[in-house]
Design a protein around this motif. Structure first.
Motif, PDB file in Angstrom:
ATOM      1  N   LYS A   1      -4.655   1.255  -1.331  1.00 17.12           N
ATOM      2  CA  LYS A   1      -4.857   2.537  -0.621  1.00 17.12           C
ATOM      3  C   LYS A   1      -4.465   3.733  -1.502  1.00 17.12           C
ATOM      4  N   MET A   2      -4.785   3.605  -2.820  1.00 15.78           N
ATOM      5  CA  MET A   2      -4.421   4.666  -3.754  1.00 15.78           C
ATOM      6  C   MET A   2      -5.068   5.996  -3.396  1.00 15.78           C
ATOM      7  N   ASP A   3      -6.178   5.963  -2.660  1.00 24.98           N
ATOM      8  CA  ASP A   3      -6.841   7.214  -2.262  1.00 24.98           C
ATOM      9  C   ASP A   3      -5.937   8.048  -1.346  1.00 24.98           C
ATOM     10  N   LEU A   4      -4.905   7.408  -0.761  1.00 28.55           N
ATOM     11  CA  LEU A   4      -3.997   8.137   0.139  1.00 28.55           C
ATOM     12  C   LEU A   4      -2.681   8.523  -0.534  1.00 28.55           C
ATOM     13  N   ALA A   5      -2.533   8.203  -1.826  1.00 29.52           N
ATOM     14  CA  ALA A   5      -1.233   8.378  -2.504  1.00 29.52           C
ATOM     15  C   ALA A   5      -0.752   9.826  -2.455  1.00 29.52           C
ATOM     16  N   GLU A   6      -1.663  10.735  -2.776  1.00 31.90           N
ATOM     17  CA  GLU A   6      -1.269  12.144  -2.830  1.00 31.90           C
ATOM     18  C   GLU A   6      -0.907  12.639  -1.430  1.00 31.90           C
ATOM     19  N   TYR A   7      -1.725  12.255  -0.481  1.00 34.55           N
ATOM     20  CA  TYR A   7      -1.523  12.641   0.912  1.00 34.55           C
ATOM     21  C   TYR A   7      -0.187  12.128   1.444  1.00 34.55           C
ATOM     22  N   MET A   8       0.177  10.896   1.020  1.00 42.81           N
ATOM     23  CA  MET A   8       1.430  10.288   1.494  1.00 42.81           C
ATOM     24  C   MET A   8       2.648  10.773   0.708  1.00 42.81           C
ATOM     25  N   GLY A   9       2.398  11.517  -0.388  1.00 41.41           N
ATOM     26  CA  GLY A   9       3.512  12.000  -1.201  1.00 41.41           C
ATOM     27  C   GLY A   9       4.279  10.882  -1.887  1.00 41.41           C
TER      28      GLY A   9
ATOM     29  N   SER B   1       0.838  -1.192   0.000  1.00 45.23           N
ATOM     30  CA  SER B   1       0.000   0.000   0.000  1.00 45.23           C
ATOM     31  C   SER B   1       0.874   1.244   0.000  1.00 45.23           C
ATOM     32  N   VAL B   2       0.276   2.357  -0.394  1.00 40.17           N
ATOM     33  CA  VAL B   2       1.023   3.618  -0.500  1.00 40.17           C
ATOM     34  C   VAL B   2       1.548   4.073   0.867  1.00 40.17           C
ATOM     35  N   THR B   3       0.959   3.581   1.948  1.00 39.75           N
ATOM     36  CA  THR B   3       1.417   3.986   3.282  1.00 39.75           C
ATOM     37  C   THR B   3       2.786   3.385   3.619  1.00 39.75           C
ATOM     38  N   GLU B   4       3.244   2.428   2.799  1.00 35.52           N
ATOM     39  CA  GLU B   4       4.562   1.821   3.024  1.00 35.52           C
ATOM     40  C   GLU B   4       5.660   2.529   2.231  1.00 35.52           C
ATOM     41  N   GLY B   5       5.295   3.586   1.504  1.00 37.03           N
ATOM     42  CA  GLY B   5       6.307   4.314   0.734  1.00 37.03           C
ATOM     43  C   GLY B   5       6.432   3.795  -0.685  1.00 37.03           C
ATOM     44  N   ASP B   6       7.483   4.250  -1.406  1.00 36.06           N
ATOM     45  CA  ASP B   6       7.580   3.887  -2.822  1.00 36.06           C
ATOM     46  C   ASP B   6       8.799   3.025  -3.140  1.00 36.06           C
ATOM     47  N   ASP B   7       9.338   2.328  -2.128  1.00 36.29           N
ATOM     48  CA  ASP B   7      10.504   1.484  -2.402  1.00 36.29           C
ATOM     49  C   ASP B   7      10.273  -0.004  -2.129  1.00 36.29           C
ATOM     50  N   MET B   8       9.009  -0.403  -1.948  1.00 35.61           N
ATOM     51  CA  MET B   8       8.724  -1.783  -1.556  1.00 35.61           C
ATOM     52  C   MET B   8       9.111  -2.807  -2.627  1.00 35.61           C
TER      53      MET B   8
END
Ligand code: MG
Ligand code: ZN
Length: 208
Positions: free
Chosen positions: A161-169, A136-143
């Motif tokens: 959790k793509m709905d949180l992508a923008e929020y998580m940067g 999920s996007v809450t784990e960052g972008d290096d998984m």
């Protein structure tokens, strides 16, 4: 020693595959870290698959407890609890034993929710038709870069959790690109349980 354990697991996985296919049950092993949203995603997918007239069950795999099992049952999804005791992954032997207590002729589709872990499940196929990995996007972008084995091994990979992508940067394109390069051109599937984005496409893949 380790080779023997893995060979024995593969043998039992073949046995499970034979059992499941013989009973006409399609199956998927759902892997991913704790918190990636596996349980909520499986509930969402199950409801859509049930709406299409198929009978769905879930094996809820966890080290201990029955929290996920309770969530499935409360959501109206038939569930079977499977605790590993201390192991950080399911194996084919545990699933074999669980299948013994399930009436497979009552099911058309079976989800197996693996223990939250992106490392060892890759080494332990369970005998399901396909393997799905959820991040999920809450784990960052290096998984994908950190866990290439499991992404190479899985048939389908979901970015949840793509709905949180923008929020998580989170740089979604970067993760998609990592996955594409690792797998020789496969597409990561973006999903959001909250908005429903990508869910029907994923059901299509599972029932394909
Ligand atoms: Mg869960
Ligand atoms: Zn493990």
């Amino acid at each position: 020693m380790e080779t023997d354990v893995l060979a024995e697991n593969r043998h039992l996985a073949d046995h499970n595959r034979y059992t499941l296919r013989g009973a006409g049950v399609r199956s998927v092993d759902v892997m991913g870290t704790t918190g990636a949203g596996k349980t909520a995603l499986i509930i969402k997918l199950s409801k859509i698959i049930m709406e299409r007239g198929l009978r769905v069950g879930v094996i809820a795999g966890d080290v201990t407890g029955q929290d996920d099992y309770d969530r499935f049952q409360e959501a109206g999804v038939k569930a079977f609890n499977l605790n590993t005791g201390k192991e950080c992954h399911l194996d084919a032997n545990l699933v074999d034993k669980a299948l013994d207590s399930i009436d497979l002729l009552d099911l058309d589709f079976l989800f197996v929710e693996n223990v939250g872990n992106l490392v060892c499940p890759a080494d332990f196929p369970l005998g399901t038709d396909s393997r799905l990995v959820v991040i999920s996007v809450t784990e960052g972008d290096d998984m994908v870069r950190k866990h290439p084995m499991i992404f190479q091994d899985a048939d389908i990979a979901v970015f949840n959790k793509m709905d949180l992508a923008e929020y998580m940067g989170v740089d979604v394109e970067r993760v998609k690109d990592d996955y594409r390069k690792l797998t020789g051109g496969k597409d990561l599937m973006p999903t959001s349980v909250r908005t429903g984005d990508g869910i029907r496409e994923l059901v299509g893949r599972l029932l394909d």
